[in-house]
Scaffold this motif. Structure first.
Motif, mmCIF file in Angstrom:
data_model
loop_
_atom_site.group_PDB
_atom_site.id
_atom_site.type_symbol
_atom_site.label_atom_id
_atom_site.label_comp_id
_atom_site.label_asym_id
_atom_site.label_seq_id
_atom_site.Cartn_x
_atom_site.Cartn_y
_atom_site.Cartn_z
ATOM 1 N N UNK A 59 0.819 -1.213 0.000
ATOM 2 C CA UNK A 59 0.000 0.000 0.000
ATOM 3 C C UNK A 59 0.852 1.263 0.000
ATOM 4 N N UNK A 60 1.891 1.288 0.836
ATOM 5 C CA UNK A 60 2.774 2.456 0.899
ATOM 6 C C UNK A 60 3.486 2.667 -0.435
ATOM 7 N N UNK A 61 3.918 1.585 -1.079
ATOM 8 C CA UNK A 61 4.587 1.692 -2.377
ATOM 9 C C UNK A 61 3.647 2.254 -3.430
ATOM 10 N N UNK A 62 2.417 1.764 -3.474
ATOM 11 C CA UNK A 62 1.434 2.274 -4.441
ATOM 12 C C UNK A 62 1.193 3.767 -4.238
ATOM 13 N N UNK A 63 0.940 4.175 -2.993
ATOM 14 C CA UNK A 63 0.672 5.598 -2.729
ATOM 15 C C UNK A 63 1.879 6.459 -3.085
ATOM 16 N N UNK A 64 3.066 6.002 -2.713
ATOM 17 C CA UNK A 64 4.283 6.784 -2.933
ATOM 18 C C UNK A 64 4.569 6.944 -4.425
ATOM 19 N N UNK A 65 4.480 5.861 -5.179
ATOM 20 C CA UNK A 65 4.785 5.951 -6.609
ATOM 21 C C UNK A 65 3.760 6.795 -7.350
ATOM 22 N N UNK A 66 2.479 6.682 -7.005
ATOM 23 C CA UNK A 66 1.460 7.526 -7.650
ATOM 24 C C UNK A 66 1.716 8.999 -7.344
ATOM 25 N N UNK A 67 2.105 9.320 -6.097
ATOM 26 C CA UNK A 67 2.391 10.711 -5.747
ATOM 27 C C UNK A 67 3.627 11.214 -6.490
ATOM 28 N N UNK A 68 4.666 10.390 -6.605
ATOM 29 C CA UNK A 68 5.895 10.810 -7.274
ATOM 30 C C UNK A 68 5.705 10.963 -8.780
ATOM 31 N N UNK A 69 4.896 10.132 -9.380
ATOM 32 C CA UNK A 69 4.617 10.290 -10.813
ATOM 33 C C UNK A 69 3.858 11.595 -11.044
ATOM 34 N N UNK A 70 2.950 11.928 -10.135
ATOM 35 C CA UNK A 70 2.222 13.198 -10.236
ATOM 36 C C UNK A 70 3.138 14.405 -10.134
ATOM 37 N N UNK A 71 4.222 14.297 -9.393
ATOM 38 C CA UNK A 71 5.185 15.388 -9.270
ATOM 39 C C UNK A 71 6.140 15.456 -10.450
ATOM 40 N N UNK A 72 6.222 14.372 -11.215
ATOM 41 C CA UNK A 72 7.133 14.359 -12.352
ATOM 42 C C UNK A 72 8.502 13.787 -12.038
ATOM 43 N N UNK A 73 8.636 13.082 -10.930
ATOM 44 C CA UNK A 73 9.919 12.474 -10.580
ATOM 45 C C UNK A 73 10.214 11.306 -11.508
ATOM 46 N N UNK A 74 11.516 11.008 -11.666
ATOM 47 C CA UNK A 74 11.933 9.941 -12.577
ATOM 48 C C UNK A 74 12.582 8.753 -11.869
ATOM 49 N N UNK A 75 13.365 8.989 -10.825
ATOM 50 C CA UNK A 75 14.125 7.916 -10.199
ATOM 51 C C UNK A 75 13.807 7.844 -8.714
ATOM 52 N N UNK A 76 13.434 6.638 -8.282
ATOM 53 C CA UNK A 76 13.070 6.406 -6.890
ATOM 54 C C UNK A 76 13.970 5.301 -6.353
ATOM 55 N N UNK A 77 14.389 5.421 -5.113
ATOM 56 C CA UNK A 77 15.142 4.381 -4.427
ATOM 57 C C UNK A 77 14.200 3.728 -3.425
ATOM 58 N N UNK A 78 13.938 2.444 -3.616
ATOM 59 C CA UNK A 78 13.061 1.693 -2.720
ATOM 60 C C UNK A 78 13.947 0.777 -1.882
ATOM 61 N N UNK A 79 13.917 0.971 -0.574
ATOM 62 C CA UNK A 79 14.742 0.186 0.338
ATOM 63 C C UNK A 79 13.875 -0.912 0.942
ATOM 64 N N UNK A 80 14.253 -2.155 0.677
ATOM 65 C CA UNK A 80 13.505 -3.297 1.204
ATOM 66 C C UNK A 80 14.290 -4.062 2.251
ATOM 67 N N UNK A 81 15.580 -3.944 2.264
ATOM 68 C CA UNK A 81 16.421 -4.767 3.120
ATOM 69 C C UNK A 81 16.766 -6.054 2.396
ATOM 70 N N UNK A 82 17.847 -6.675 2.792
ATOM 71 C CA UNK A 82 18.280 -7.899 2.123
ATOM 72 C C UNK A 82 17.440 -9.090 2.521
ATOM 73 N N UNK A 83 16.992 -9.127 3.755
ATOM 74 C CA UNK A 83 16.231 -10.279 4.212
ATOM 75 C C UNK A 83 17.126 -11.472 4.428
ATOM 76 N N UNK A 84 16.508 -12.562 4.794
ATOM 77 C CA UNK A 84 17.256 -13.795 5.013
ATOM 78 C C UNK A 84 17.317 -14.577 3.734
ATOM 79 N N UNK A 85 18.440 -15.226 3.488
ATOM 80 C CA UNK A 85 18.570 -16.066 2.302
ATOM 81 C C UNK A 85 18.074 -17.466 2.635
ATOM 82 N N UNK A 86 17.482 -18.119 1.647
ATOM 83 C CA UNK A 86 17.007 -19.478 1.828
ATOM 84 C C UNK A 86 17.771 -20.390 0.892
ATOM 85 N N UNK A 87 17.578 -21.701 1.075
ATOM 86 C CA UNK A 87 18.259 -22.668 0.224
ATOM 87 C C UNK A 87 17.750 -22.598 -1.204
#
Length: 192
Positions: free
Chosen positions: A111-139
């Motif tokens: 939900x936060x990603x959807x709201x943020x990207x729609x707002x940034x496209x409305x402003x005319x931004x081109x490049x966004x950095x989305x931080x998710x974290x590496x998380x745990x690796x699995x087999x």
């Protein structure tokens, strides 16, 4: 190594003498005296004529249980242009906005990603950095086997290819080490 004085006994000589006194020497004559072994007699081999193997239809190779493909591998046309990615990593192209999804559940992050990207496209931004974290690796990269901490990194490309965000996004790729490496993504937005 230093040379030892031949007159001086080693410091553990008493241990060696104690162990040596408990050992019985081997008798050389009795152990090594073996007679000639009889040679095996070759029996005439029965001639068995084998029929040529019947031609079998080739089997399909073993396929492991279904594994969901990696999102970035399944959508290669959505990758950020390599020259743009290099410029982003070197700081020649500015990042217009950053969103950090750490500590969010899947629903909150989506939900936060959807709201943020729609707002940034409305402003005319081109490049966004989305931080998710590496998380745990699995087999394996099977989505259901991944832990909750690594699921945001796995799900981000899937969310970006959803019908509500796909028209807004021109591409994404893993960020450079200076911007978070495997724990962050560059997302390029389309111009309206």
């Amino acid at each position: 190594m230093s040379k030892r004085d031949p007159k001086r006994l080693p410091h553990d000589f008493h241990l060696w003498t104690a162990v040596a006194s408990t050992v019985d020497p081997l008798r050389r004559k009795g152990l090594l005296k073996l007679g000639p072994l009889p040679l095996p007699v070759d029996e005439p081999a029965a001639t068995v004529i084998k029929a040529p193997p019947a031609r079998q239809t080739p089997r399909k190779p073993f396929l492991p249980p279904y594994q969901a493909p990696l999102p970035s591998a399944s959508l290669p046309e959505k990758a950020v242009d390599p020259s743009i990615r290099r410029k982003l990593g070197r700081g020649r192209i500015e990042i217009d906005g950053t969103i950090d999804l750490h500590g969010m559940t899947q629903n909150e992050a989506r939900g936060a990603l959807h709201r943020y990207l729609h707002a940034r496209v409305g402003r005319g931004d081109r490049t966004i950095l989305v931080i998710t974290g590496k998380g745990l690796k699995t087999d394996n990269d099977y989505i259901a086997a991944m832990s909750e901490r690594g699921i945001l990194r796995t799900m981000l490309p899937i969310w970006l290819s959803e019908p509500s965000l796909a028209p807004l996004v021109s591409g994404w790729s893993v960020a450079a080490r200076g911007h978070g490496g495997e724990g962050a993504w560059y997302v390029r937005l389309r111009r309206l």
